[in-house]
Design a protein around this motif. Structure first.
Motif, mmCIF file in Angstrom:
data_model
loop_
_atom_site.group_PDB
_atom_site.id
_atom_site.type_symbol
_atom_site.label_atom_id
_atom_site.label_comp_id
_atom_site.label_asym_id
_atom_site.label_seq_id
_atom_site.Cartn_x
_atom_site.Cartn_y
_atom_site.Cartn_z
ATOM 1 N N GLU A 24 -32.343 37.914 58.337
ATOM 2 C CA GLU A 24 -30.902 38.135 58.281
ATOM 3 C C GLU A 24 -30.437 38.144 56.821
ATOM 4 O O GLU A 24 -30.814 37.268 56.040
ATOM 5 N N VAL A 25 -29.613 39.119 56.489
ATOM 6 C CA VAL A 25 -29.094 39.254 55.125
ATOM 7 C C VAL A 25 -27.591 39.060 55.152
ATOM 8 O O VAL A 25 -26.877 39.747 55.892
ATOM 9 N N ALA A 26 -27.092 38.122 54.355
ATOM 10 C CA ALA A 26 -25.656 37.839 54.310
ATOM 11 C C ALA A 26 -24.954 38.642 53.225
ATOM 12 O O ALA A 26 -23.806 39.073 53.398
ATOM 13 N N VAL A 27 -25.621 38.830 52.083
ATOM 14 C CA VAL A 27 -25.027 39.524 50.938
ATOM 15 C C VAL A 27 -26.070 40.466 50.357
ATOM 16 O O VAL A 27 -27.231 40.081 50.175
ATOM 17 N N ARG A 28 -25.651 41.688 50.064
ATOM 18 C CA ARG A 28 -26.486 42.627 49.325
ATOM 19 C C ARG A 28 -25.573 43.345 48.343
ATOM 20 O O ARG A 28 -24.674 44.085 48.755
ATOM 21 N N GLU A 29 -25.762 43.088 47.050
ATOM 22 C CA GLU A 29 -24.912 43.644 46.004
ATOM 23 C C GLU A 29 -25.760 44.437 45.017
ATOM 24 O O GLU A 29 -26.927 44.123 44.785
ATOM 25 N N ASN A 30 -25.131 45.435 44.413
ATOM 26 C CA ASN A 30 -25.817 46.290 43.443
ATOM 27 C C ASN A 30 -24.816 46.643 42.344
ATOM 28 O O ASN A 30 -23.790 47.254 42.626
ATOM 29 N N ARG A 31 -25.099 46.231 41.107
ATOM 30 C CA ARG A 31 -24.230 46.558 39.980
ATOM 31 C C ARG A 31 -25.017 47.381 38.960
ATOM 32 O O ARG A 31 -26.118 46.986 38.568
ATOM 33 N N MET A 32 -24.440 48.490 38.568
ATOM 34 C CA MET A 32 -25.090 49.344 37.571
ATOM 35 C C MET A 32 -24.564 48.953 36.192
ATOM 36 O O MET A 32 -23.418 49.242 35.853
ATOM 37 N N MET A 256 -22.649 60.150 45.170
ATOM 38 C CA MET A 256 -23.186 59.779 43.859
ATOM 39 C C MET A 256 -22.453 58.585 43.259
ATOM 40 O O MET A 256 -21.232 58.625 43.075
ATOM 41 N N HIS A 257 -23.187 57.526 42.921
ATOM 42 C CA HIS A 257 -22.599 56.415 42.180
ATOM 43 C C HIS A 257 -22.312 56.908 40.766
ATOM 44 O O HIS A 257 -23.176 57.523 40.134
ATOM 45 N N PRO A 258 -21.107 56.650 40.233
ATOM 46 C CA PRO A 258 -20.778 57.167 38.900
ATOM 47 C C PRO A 258 -21.731 56.680 37.813
ATOM 48 O O PRO A 258 -21.946 57.376 36.815
ATOM 49 N N GLY A 259 -22.328 55.511 37.991
ATOM 50 C CA GLY A 259 -23.258 55.000 37.002
ATOM 51 C C GLY A 259 -24.623 55.643 37.045
ATOM 52 O O GLY A 259 -25.466 55.383 36.179
ATOM 53 N N ARG A 260 -24.857 56.488 38.048
ATOM 54 C CA ARG A 260 -26.143 57.165 38.169
ATOM 55 C C ARG A 260 -26.032 58.661 37.869
ATOM 56 O O ARG A 260 -27.039 59.364 37.751
ATOM 57 N N ALA A 261 -24.814 59.157 37.740
ATOM 58 C CA ALA A 261 -24.619 60.611 37.656
ATOM 59 C C ALA A 261 -25.293 61.241 36.451
ATOM 60 O O ALA A 261 -25.791 62.371 36.523
ATOM 61 N N ASP A 262 -25.326 60.523 35.323
ATOM 62 C CA ASP A 262 -25.915 61.139 34.133
ATOM 63 C C ASP A 262 -27.426 61.174 34.180
ATOM 64 O O ASP A 262 -28.050 62.111 33.668
ATOM 65 N N VAL A 263 -28.063 60.181 34.819
ATOM 66 C CA VAL A 263 -29.525 60.064 34.746
ATOM 67 C C VAL A 263 -30.255 60.553 35.994
ATOM 68 O O VAL A 263 -31.487 60.566 36.025
ATOM 69 N N ILE A 264 -29.534 60.969 37.014
ATOM 70 C CA ILE A 264 -30.186 61.334 38.278
ATOM 71 C C ILE A 264 -31.094 62.547 38.132
ATOM 72 O O ILE A 264 -32.124 62.647 38.813
ATOM 73 N N GLY A 265 -30.769 63.457 37.213
ATOM 74 C CA GLY A 265 -31.621 64.636 37.041
ATOM 75 C C GLY A 265 -33.009 64.266 36.575
ATOM 76 O O GLY A 265 -34.018 64.764 37.110
#
Length: 299
Positions: A24-32, A256-265
């Motif tokens: 069971e997972v209570a919190v899952r966070e991701n910060r760029m 698209m997460h804005p913090g990934r837009a430049d490097v996704i290519g």
């Protein structure tokens, strides 16, 4: 009785947190936070990057305190291995969380990533399994059956290759070719042979974002992406579409997460070139990754 744990995975581009009594997972966070900003060029963690990272860790510390966590494990990977001033980051983490961040060796990173990815699969993967983990600073190739039999960390990642080569908007054919040359050189030198894989599993944000693109999702949807099977040809077509867009065009994509837009290519090119070396025509996408492996390791 299950143990409430907090796992933190600190990479070159993102810092991720999982709190729960597994499964069971209570919190899952991701910060760029782009901790690895300019590390490839300067060899130092930038002051602005450290500020962003510490702000995220402060928030995570508050969440951990609120959930009465019994065990914490903080794993740091590529950016903190490469930076001359890594001690500034390590001291800051210790002050905020009361734990020592582990800059794990490649074999431990591989074990955690493989376990997190494969344990999650609802349909058992036919071995040998190749797990592909594309980060901001490095890319892990992990080949195994019940666990990693062979692994290799390549010094190619979405942030590193973007900063090194993709300076135009959109990138030019010559810039793309330079990225491809770096990827191919890294693959040529890798002891992990992608052609040995029967099943390919892709994990982490670059790959899940590409999956969202293949599926043409109206928003990023973790549940819709997890366990999806993507055709290699569709990954290639999505890579070409992403590289043809401007930065604003990529940022406008609804998934698209804005913090990934430049490097996704650059990240998409890594996945595309690895898949081109395999003998399979499709891959499985797992939303569980090294973060889940870290959590299981202390549960």
């Amino acid at each position: 009785m299950s143990t409430r744990v907090a796992a933190i995975d600190c990479g070159t581009n993102t810092i991720k947190l999982l709190i729960g009594e597994l499964p069971e997972v209570a919190v899952r966070e991701n910060r760029m936070v782009r901790l690895g900003q300019d590390v490839d060029r300067t060899g130092q963690l930038a002051d602005a990057a450290l500020e962003r990272a510490f702000a995220a860790i402060d928030d995570y510390a508050a969440l951990i305190a609120a959930h009465d966590v019994e065990r914490i494990r903080f794993v740091a990977t590529s950016a903190t291995r490469d930076a001359a001033n890594a001690a500034v980051f390590t001291d800051g983490v210790r002050a905020r969380l009361g734990v020592e961040p582990e800059v794990v060796a490649g074999d431990e990173e591989a074990r955690l990533a493989f376990d997190g990815a494969v344990r999650n699969l609802r349909v058992a993967a036919e071995p040998p399994v190749l797990v592909i983990d594309i980060g901001g600073g490095s890319t892990e190739l992990i080949l195994g059956s019940t666990g990693p039999d062979k692994e290799h960390s390549m010094d190619i990642g979405s942030v590193r290759l973007h900063e090194r080569h993709l300076h135009s908007d959109p990138p030019t054919a010559a810039e793309i070719a330079a990225v491809v040359a770096d990827i191919d050189a890294a693959l040529d030198a890798s002891p992990v042979d992608p052609t040995a894989a029967t099943t390919v599993v892709g994990i982490a944000g670059t790959i899940t974002t590409i999956a969202a693109g293949v599926l043409d999702l109206p928003a990023y949807d973790r549940e819709a992406i997890d366990q999806q099977v993507l055709a290699r040809a569709d990954v290639h077509a999505t890579t070409e579409r992403l590289l043809a867009l401007t930065h604003d065009g990529r940022r406008a994509l609804p998934y698209m997460h804005p913090g990934r837009a430049d490097v996704i290519g650059a990240g998409a090119l890594i996945l595309d070139r690895v898949l081109a070396r395999t003998g399979v025509d499709r891959m499985v996408v797992s939303e569980s990754d090294i973060l889940d492996g870290i959590a299981w390791s202390i549960s």
